[in-house]
Design an enzyme around this catalytic site. Structure first.
Site, mmCIF file in Angstrom:
data_model
loop_
_atom_site.group_PDB
_atom_site.id
_atom_site.type_symbol
_atom_site.label_atom_id
_atom_site.label_comp_id
_atom_site.label_asym_id
_atom_site.label_seq_id
_atom_site.Cartn_x
_atom_site.Cartn_y
_atom_site.Cartn_z
ATOM 1 N N HIS A 115 0.833 -1.209 0.000
ATOM 2 C CA HIS A 115 0.000 0.000 0.000
ATOM 3 C C HIS A 115 0.870 1.264 0.000
ATOM 4 O O HIS A 115 0.669 2.170 -0.808
ATOM 5 C CB HIS A 115 -0.907 -0.036 1.234
ATOM 6 C CG HIS A 115 -1.777 1.159 1.423
ATOM 7 N ND1 HIS A 115 -3.108 1.185 1.053
ATOM 8 C CD2 HIS A 115 -1.530 2.396 1.935
ATOM 9 C CE1 HIS A 115 -3.629 2.367 1.336
ATOM 10 N NE2 HIS A 115 -2.690 3.126 1.882
ATOM 11 N N GLU A 116 1.843 1.308 0.885
ATOM 12 C CA GLU A 116 2.657 2.530 0.985
ATOM 13 C C GLU A 116 3.543 2.709 -0.243
ATOM 14 O O GLU A 116 3.713 3.829 -0.726
ATOM 15 C CB GLU A 116 3.500 2.511 2.271
ATOM 16 C CG GLU A 116 2.688 2.477 3.557
ATOM 17 C CD GLU A 116 1.664 3.597 3.690
ATOM 18 O OE1 GLU A 116 1.836 4.651 3.054
ATOM 19 O OE2 GLU A 116 0.671 3.406 4.422
ATOM 20 N N HIS A 119 1.550 4.233 -2.940
ATOM 21 C CA HIS A 119 1.494 5.690 -2.797
ATOM 22 C C HIS A 119 2.756 6.315 -3.390
ATOM 23 O O HIS A 119 2.700 7.275 -4.161
ATOM 24 C CB HIS A 119 1.422 6.087 -1.317
ATOM 25 C CG HIS A 119 0.058 6.050 -0.711
ATOM 26 N ND1 HIS A 119 -1.075 6.535 -1.335
ATOM 27 C CD2 HIS A 119 -0.356 5.610 0.513
ATOM 28 C CE1 HIS A 119 -2.114 6.385 -0.526
ATOM 29 N NE2 HIS A 119 -1.716 5.818 0.588
ATOM 30 N N HIS A 125 -5.621 7.234 -2.490
ATOM 31 C CA HIS A 125 -6.673 6.354 -1.975
ATOM 32 C C HIS A 125 -7.851 6.301 -2.947
ATOM 33 O O HIS A 125 -8.288 7.322 -3.470
ATOM 34 C CB HIS A 125 -7.159 6.846 -0.612
ATOM 35 C CG HIS A 125 -6.139 6.667 0.469
ATOM 36 N ND1 HIS A 125 -5.917 7.574 1.460
ATOM 37 C CD2 HIS A 125 -5.273 5.643 0.688
ATOM 38 C CE1 HIS A 125 -4.965 7.131 2.256
ATOM 39 N NE2 HIS A 125 -4.552 5.967 1.807
ATOM 40 N N TYR A 173 -10.011 2.621 1.500
ATOM 41 C CA TYR A 173 -10.273 2.601 2.934
ATOM 42 C C TYR A 173 -11.284 1.517 3.263
ATOM 43 O O TYR A 173 -12.136 1.172 2.442
ATOM 44 C CB TYR A 173 -10.914 3.923 3.363
ATOM 45 C CG TYR A 173 -9.977 4.951 3.937
ATOM 46 C CD1 TYR A 173 -8.650 5.023 3.556
ATOM 47 C CD2 TYR A 173 -10.442 5.869 4.857
ATOM 48 C CE1 TYR A 173 -7.819 5.985 4.087
ATOM 49 C CE2 TYR A 173 -9.622 6.838 5.392
ATOM 50 C CZ TYR A 173 -8.305 6.890 5.003
ATOM 51 O OH TYR A 173 -7.508 7.845 5.530
#
Ligand SMILES: [Zn+2]
Length: 251
Positions: A115-116, A119, A125, A173
């Protein structure tokens, strides 16, 4: 426990809708399409092994497109993995050393690592996409005030659509979260039928749409990938209650 499952993401520059449109925010290291990374010298060895397994998974899936490689001498731009206050990353390549925090207190999981780094590669998101109102209904009254910015839509001036809206994306999310839900009520509900709410924001692996987004953004040939099928329900992705909900705050 809240801190344990809290992921924090910091946005800088022109954070685009799903993925950054600004080519300058995309990775090229010494001309090559790759991301360089290093570990802060103080990053604990044991956690490093888990992060490296997440990186290995990244390279299994995206190694032919945007490999994650240890920083070499002369690499000016690189991601430096730190044991910071939470889990966070810049969106896209900032230039020079940029911190990506994977705190040993709650961030050292494969899903969080992926996930990071997504980014850092330029994805935002999913629920901030300009087109998200076609897919989810917001329940602003259930969201803690200071977290509402995590649900505001990005402008499509900055944002490109690189794959279809995917409610199960590793960049989405969870539908509720102890840190931002008021009385544990949902912050949004999906408009599409038959969504398994427990799967939203709890993935530990890429989805096909995550892979598609990076491949399109970086102009790599499309490729079907094989998701990890884990038959051990404790660690499985589908409906896994033990998986860590993804919820990043802009702090
Ligand atoms: Zn995030």
């Amino acid at each position: 426990m809240i801190a344990k499952i809290l992921l924090v993401c910091v946005f800088v520059g022109l954070a685009a809708a799903q993925g950054v449109l600004n080519e300058n925010l995309r990775w090229r290291v010494n001309g090559a399409r790759r991301m360089a990374y290093s570990f802060d010298p103080s990053y604990p060895q044991q956690a490093r092994q888990t992060v490296l397994r997440g990186i290995a998974r990244w390279n299994q899936v995206l190694g032919d497109c945007l490999p994650l490689e240890p920083r070499r001498a002369g690499d000016r731009d690189y991601v430096n993995v730190i044991n910071g206050a939470g889990c966070f990353s810049m969106v896209g390549k900032v230039g020079g050393a940029q911190s990506l925090s994977l705190s040993v207190n709650g961030c050292v999981y494969q899903g969080t690592v992926i996930h990071e780094f997504l980014h850092a590669a330029g994805l935002i998101h999913t629920q901030k996409r300009p087109d998200r109102d076609n897919y989810i209904t917001m329940h602003w009254e259930n969201i803690v005030e200071s977290w509402k910015s995590q649900f505001t839509k990005e402008s499509n001036r900055n944002i490109g659509k690189y794959s279809d809206y995917d409610i199960y994306s590793i960049m989405h999310y969870s539908y509720r979260h102890p840190s931002w839900s008021i009385n544990n009520r949902p912050g949004f509900t999906p408009k599409m039928p038959n969504v398994d709410l427990r799967r939203i924001g709890t993935g530990s692996d890429f989805t096909q749409s995550d892979v598609n987004a990076i491949r399109k953004m970086y102009k790599c040939p499309a490729r079907k990938f094989r998701p990890i099928v884990n038959k051990n329900k404790k660690n499985g992705r589908n409906g896994d209650r033990a998986a860590k909900p993804i919820s990043c705050s802009n702090v």
